[in-house]
Design a protein around this motif. Structure first.
Motif, PDB file in Angstrom:
ATOM      1  N   UNK A  60       0.826  -1.207   0.000  1.00 48.11           N
ATOM      2  CA  UNK A  60       0.000   0.000   0.000  1.00 48.11           C
ATOM      3  C   UNK A  60       0.858   1.253   0.000  1.00 48.11           C
ATOM      4  N   UNK A  61       1.962   1.241   0.749  1.00 48.61           N
ATOM      5  CA  UNK A  61       2.852   2.402   0.785  1.00 48.61           C
ATOM      6  C   UNK A  61       3.511   2.640  -0.572  1.00 48.61           C
ATOM      7  N   UNK A  62       3.920   1.580  -1.233  1.00 49.68           N
ATOM      8  CA  UNK A  62       4.515   1.727  -2.570  1.00 49.68           C
ATOM      9  C   UNK A  62       3.476   2.257  -3.555  1.00 49.68           C
ATOM     10  N   UNK A  63       2.259   1.743  -3.471  1.00 51.72           N
ATOM     11  CA  UNK A  63       1.179   2.254  -4.324  1.00 51.72           C
ATOM     12  C   UNK A  63       0.911   3.722  -4.065  1.00 51.72           C
ATOM     13  N   UNK A  79      10.167  15.748 -14.262  1.00 52.37           N
ATOM     14  CA  UNK A  79      11.221  14.771 -14.031  1.00 52.37           C
ATOM     15  C   UNK A  79      11.287  13.815 -15.214  1.00 52.37           C
ATOM     16  N   UNK A  80      12.499  13.434 -15.567  1.00 46.02           N
ATOM     17  CA  UNK A  80      12.678  12.442 -16.627  1.00 46.02           C
ATOM     18  C   UNK A  80      12.203  11.082 -16.115  1.00 46.02           C
ATOM     19  N   UNK A  81      11.971  10.172 -17.045  1.00 48.12           N
ATOM     20  CA  UNK A  81      11.559   8.820 -16.631  1.00 48.12           C
ATOM     21  C   UNK A  81      12.665   8.141 -15.835  1.00 48.12           C
ATOM     22  N   UNK A  82      13.919   8.457 -16.139  1.00 46.79           N
ATOM     23  CA  UNK A  82      15.034   7.880 -15.372  1.00 46.79           C
ATOM     24  C   UNK A  82      14.975   8.329 -13.913  1.00 46.79           C
ATOM     25  N   UNK A  83      14.742   9.615 -13.691  1.00 49.95           N
ATOM     26  CA  UNK A  83      14.674  10.139 -12.326  1.00 49.95           C
ATOM     27  C   UNK A  83      13.484   9.528 -11.584  1.00 49.95           C
ATOM     28  N   UNK A  84      12.350   9.407 -12.265  1.00 54.67           N
ATOM     29  CA  UNK A  84      11.167   8.798 -11.649  1.00 54.67           C
ATOM     30  C   UNK A  84      11.463   7.358 -11.242  1.00 54.67           C
ATOM     31  N   UNK A  85      12.137   6.631 -12.125  1.00 52.96           N
ATOM     32  CA  UNK A  85      12.453   5.227 -11.844  1.00 52.96           C
ATOM     33  C   UNK A  85      13.390   5.099 -10.644  1.00 52.96           C
ATOM     34  N   UNK A  87      13.724   7.222  -8.122  1.00 53.43           N
ATOM     35  CA  UNK A  87      12.979   7.561  -6.908  1.00 53.43           C
ATOM     36  C   UNK A  87      12.086   6.397  -6.494  1.00 53.43           C
ATOM     37  N   UNK A  88      11.377   5.807  -7.454  1.00 55.72           N
ATOM     38  CA  UNK A  88      10.499   4.684  -7.114  1.00 55.72           C
ATOM     39  C   UNK A  88      11.302   3.464  -6.664  1.00 55.72           C
ATOM     40  N   UNK A  89      12.471   3.253  -7.246  1.00 58.35           N
ATOM     41  CA  UNK A  89      13.336   2.155  -6.792  1.00 58.35           C
ATOM     42  C   UNK A  89      13.767   2.387  -5.351  1.00 58.35           C
ATOM     43  N   UNK A  91      12.178   4.172  -3.067  1.00 58.11           N
ATOM     44  CA  UNK A  91      10.993   3.973  -2.216  1.00 58.11           C
ATOM     45  C   UNK A  91      10.760   2.480  -1.991  1.00 58.11           C
ATOM     46  N   UNK A  92      10.860   1.704  -3.060  1.00 59.53           N
ATOM     47  CA  UNK A  92      10.636   0.264  -2.960  1.00 59.53           C
ATOM     48  C   UNK A  92      11.649  -0.398  -2.030  1.00 59.53           C
ATOM     49  N   UNK A  93      12.906  -0.002  -2.129  1.00 59.84           N
ATOM     50  CA  UNK A  93      13.950  -0.583  -1.269  1.00 59.84           C
ATOM     51  C   UNK A  93      13.727  -0.182   0.187  1.00 59.84           C
ATOM     52  N   UNK A  94      13.426   1.086   0.436  1.00 61.05           N
ATOM     53  CA  UNK A  94      13.196   1.543   1.810  1.00 61.05           C
ATOM     54  C   UNK A  94      12.002   0.815   2.417  1.00 61.05           C
ATOM     55  N   UNK A  95      10.916   0.717   1.674  1.00 63.65           N
ATOM     56  CA  UNK A  95       9.742   0.002   2.187  1.00 63.65           C
ATOM     57  C   UNK A  95      10.076  -1.477   2.390  1.00 63.65           C
ATOM     58  N   UNK A  96      10.839  -2.052   1.474  1.00 67.17           N
ATOM     59  CA  UNK A  96      11.246  -3.446   1.616  1.00 67.17           C
ATOM     60  C   UNK A  96      12.106  -3.676   2.854  1.00 67.17           C
ATOM     61  N   UNK A  97      13.006  -2.748   3.138  1.00 68.15           N
ATOM     62  CA  UNK A  97      13.841  -2.878   4.332  1.00 68.15           C
ATOM     63  C   UNK A  97      12.984  -2.763   5.599  1.00 68.15           C
ATOM     64  N   UNK A  98      12.031  -1.850   5.587  1.00 74.09           N
ATOM     65  CA  UNK A  98      11.125  -1.732   6.735  1.00 74.09           C
ATOM     66  C   UNK A  98      10.256  -2.982   6.846  1.00 74.09           C
TER      67      UNK A  98
END
Length: 121
Positions: A60-63, A79-85, A87-89, A91-98
């Motif tokens: 839910x947090x990633x969504x 933001x370019x698609x690279x920058x968006x990717x 940032x989302x990567x 977020x995904x890693x931080x949420x995954x670590x939590x």
């Protein structure tokens, strides 16, 4: 806790109608921005429901992060698609670590490391 009661869909409908009402009376948002605001509201509701029922909070947090990024882009973030990717990567890693700290293994680590005997058929 009865924050949402039993009707999160009703709350989402209320938010959608309020956004349309505000747009009708002067809030300067186009149809795409209204849709994005409603998507973020749905993502927030997903986080709240996941937190209340203690299930799937990481997803839910990633969504929510994806919806928030879409909202920012809809309101002019350039933001370019690279920058968006990236940032989302992150977020995904931080949420995954939590999330890793929240999960309890169904078997002890010592049981997973023991060799098993072959099954004779």
């Amino acid at each position: 806790m009865k924050l949402l009661g039993r009707e999160p869909a009703a709350w989402l409908t209320l938010i959608a109608v309020m956004v349309k009402l505000l747009a009708a009376f002067g809030l300067d948002v186009n149809a795409d921005q209204q849709a994005t605001i409603n998507a973020v509201a749905a993502a927030v509701m997903g986080v709240l429901v996941a937190a209340l029922v203690h299930d799937g909070l990481g997803a839910a947090l990633i969504g929510f992060a994806q919806a928030a990024l879409a909202l920012a882009l809809g309101f002019g973030l350039d933001w370019s698609t690279d920058r968006q990717a990236v940032v989302m990567a992150a977020v995904t890693v931080v949420v995954g670590m939590w999330d890793r700290t929240q999960v309890i293994a169904p078997i002890p680590a010592t049981a997973a490391s023991r060799p098993t005997k072959p099954t004779v058929v």
